[in-house]
Design an enzyme around this catalytic site. Structure first.
Site, PDB file in Angstrom:
ATOM      1  N   HIS A   1       1.877   4.603  -2.925  1.00 19.36           N
ATOM      2  CA  HIS A   1       2.025   6.048  -2.736  1.00 19.36           C
ATOM      3  C   HIS A   1       3.440   6.498  -3.115  1.00 19.36           C
ATOM      4  O   HIS A   1       3.620   7.484  -3.835  1.00 19.36           O
ATOM      5  CB  HIS A   1       1.769   6.420  -1.270  1.00 19.36           C
TER       6      HIS A   1
ATOM      7  N   HIS B   1       0.830  -1.211   0.000  1.00 19.95           N
ATOM      8  CA  HIS B   1       0.000   0.000   0.000  1.00 19.95           C
ATOM      9  C   HIS B   1       0.863   1.259   0.000  1.00 19.95           C
ATOM     10  O   HIS B   1       0.673   2.162  -0.834  1.00 19.95           O
ATOM     11  CB  HIS B   1      -0.921  -0.002   1.220  1.00 19.95           C
ATOM     12  N   GLU B   2       1.809   1.310   0.922  1.00 19.92           N
ATOM     13  CA  GLU B   2       2.659   2.499   1.017  1.00 19.92           C
ATOM     14  C   GLU B   2       3.590   2.629  -0.183  1.00 19.92           C
ATOM     15  O   GLU B   2       3.915   3.740  -0.610  1.00 19.92           O
ATOM     16  CB  GLU B   2       3.466   2.469   2.322  1.00 19.92           C
TER      17      GLU B   2
END
Length: 453
Positions: free
Chosen positions: A22, A18-19
């Site tokens: 980003h 997820h990170e």
């Protein structure tokens, strides 16, 4: 130990992905990343890149992560680096960076589902067991022992059913959507089938758990009425039963499969009183009559009979693997279906059509992680895919502090031509934290209730 390890690996992987979504899009768009952290709190490990200056951190609390970017709202930015700050980027760039986290989780789910399709998983054949008494399936005329050849929603064309897992998934989707289903049943593969209609629009969908399939009446694939491992102190051992005994009759009633046998055992003590049954079993080619007295046990407020033995044989299995493109497409389709089902369930909980008891927290997730890991590699991959979809969908919800909340702010900015006022932003963030803490508290409460129940 396996449960803890499987949970930590799952959590670490899904948060990191997820990170990374980003981070990767931020770097690609020319935004300077100051810190990439998996976990919160005191760093267990950290390393700073001499080339980019980004600090990579592994935090002590593995319940989330973050990507800290250069931003004028969080500190002073040198004039020479202002073009690298997140807040100075165009709206579409900021939106892309925020959306990249949930998108990475959904992409991971696609790849995991595709990988399982490429590997191939042994799955039970779509053969029905005896339906639960008074269920929709029994009222529709399902007898048990029949193959499900195809199914269709009332207004759609039939689709072939190749496994019991596929059948259960379609039943769950249709029930949550309050859509009736038509099933085509046959006595064996390749034989002509008859049509029955399951009126799933009548199912109570407030609890999307095993009780949903129990209402429908199709809980498990067909399994022979064989006895497995016995507990030494159980009623089965006391009656002289042995593992591998095949049960032919109970009180003169023919036993077709394990599901029917389990029902007869459960109902024997429905009033809380033990009742002796006469069993006809087959053992090593010989038939024996034995008296069995299931012991009453109270489960969720109801009395049921128990014999202290595993009932049922392994269902007939088949393995099917897909080619590269077909498997990848299957990954896309399954990710879309699970995402849609998740949103549908969230909508029902918000509107009161489904119980908030369906929310699960870290305890339940850890338990499922351990169970899936114990079942094997592919089961664990499917668990990871499901949680990855859930994480992606949850983060896209329009709640302040979540990625979806930030995208909501950007939508406001796109429509009005100006950003959300700082005072409003601060209030919404506080509200978002309160809502998120409330949801997490409820999920943990549900976990504890399941554990104690």
């Amino acid at each position: 130990m396996l449960t803890i390890l499987a949970f930590l690996v799952a959590l670490g992987l899904l948060i990191a992905v997820h990170e990374y979504g980003h981070y990767r899009v931020a770097v690609a768009c020319g935004v300077k990343v100051l810190r990439f952290s998996v976990g919160f709190g005191k760093p267990l490990w950290s390393w700073r890149s001499p080339r980019s200056g980004t600090e990579y951190v592994l935090g002590v609390l593995p319940l989330g992560g973050y990507v800290r970017m250069l931003d004028e709202r969080e500190g002073s930015v040198a004039a020479a680096e202002r073009h690298l700050a997140f807040n100075t980027q165009r709206l579409r760039v900021r939106a892309a960076i925020v959306a990249a986290g949930p998108a990475a989780n959904l992409l991971l789910a696609v790849l995991l589902y595709a990988l399982v399709s490429w590997i191939g998983v042994p799955q039970p054949q779509p053969v029905l067991s005896t339906p639960t008494p008074a269920s929709l399936a029994e009222r529709a005329g399902v007898r048990g022992g029949e193959w499900v050849v195809a199914l269709a929603r009332v207004d759609q064309a039939p689709q072939a059913i190749e496994s019991f897992s596929q059948l259960r998934w379609e039943l769950t989707r249709a029930a949550l959507g309050q859509q009736d289903l038509r099933l085509w049943l046959a006595n064996g593969p390749g034989e002509p089938g008859r049509e029955v209609r399951l009126e799933l629009s009548q199912v109570d969908v407030r609890h999307a758990d095993a009780g949903l399939l129990r209402q429908i009446g199709i809980e498990a694939p067909w399994s022979a009425p064989l006895l497995g491992q016995l507990t030494p102190e159980g009623a089965a051992a006391a009656a002289g039963l042995l593992a591998a005994d095949r049960v032919l009759r109970v009180d003169g009633q023919p036993v077709r499969d394990a599901a029917q046998l389990r029902q007869l055992i459960r109902l024997s003590a429905a009033d809380g009183q033990p009742r002796t049954q006469r069993w006809l079993v087959e053992r090593d080619g010989r038939q024996l009559e034995l008296e069995v007295t299931p012991r009453p046990e109270q489960i969720e407020g109801l009395w049921v009979g128990r014999i202290g033995a595993f009932v049922g044989a392994t269902p007939e299995m088949a393995e099917r693997s897909l080619g590269p493109l077909e498997g990848l497409w299957q990954g896309v389709v399954r990710t879309w279906e699970v995402s849609h089902l998740s949103l549908q369930m969230i909508g029902k909980m918000v509107t009161g059509q489904a119980s908030l008891q369906n929310l699960s927290g870290p305890i339940t997730i850890a338990d499922y992680a351990g169970q899936s890991a114990a079942l094997g590699f592919t089961s664990y991959l499917l668990f990871l895919a499901l949680i990855s979809v859930s994480l992606g969908v949850l983060n896209l919800l329009p709640l302040p502090v979540l990625d979806g909340g930030h995208l909501m702010y950007y939508l406001w900015e796109a429509v009005t031509g100006r950003p959300v006022p700082d005072a409003w932003m601060d209030g919404l963030q506080r509200l978002g934290i309160v809502l998120l803490l409330g949801i997490m508290s409820l999920a943990i409460f549900n976990d504890i209730a399941r554990l104690l129940g």
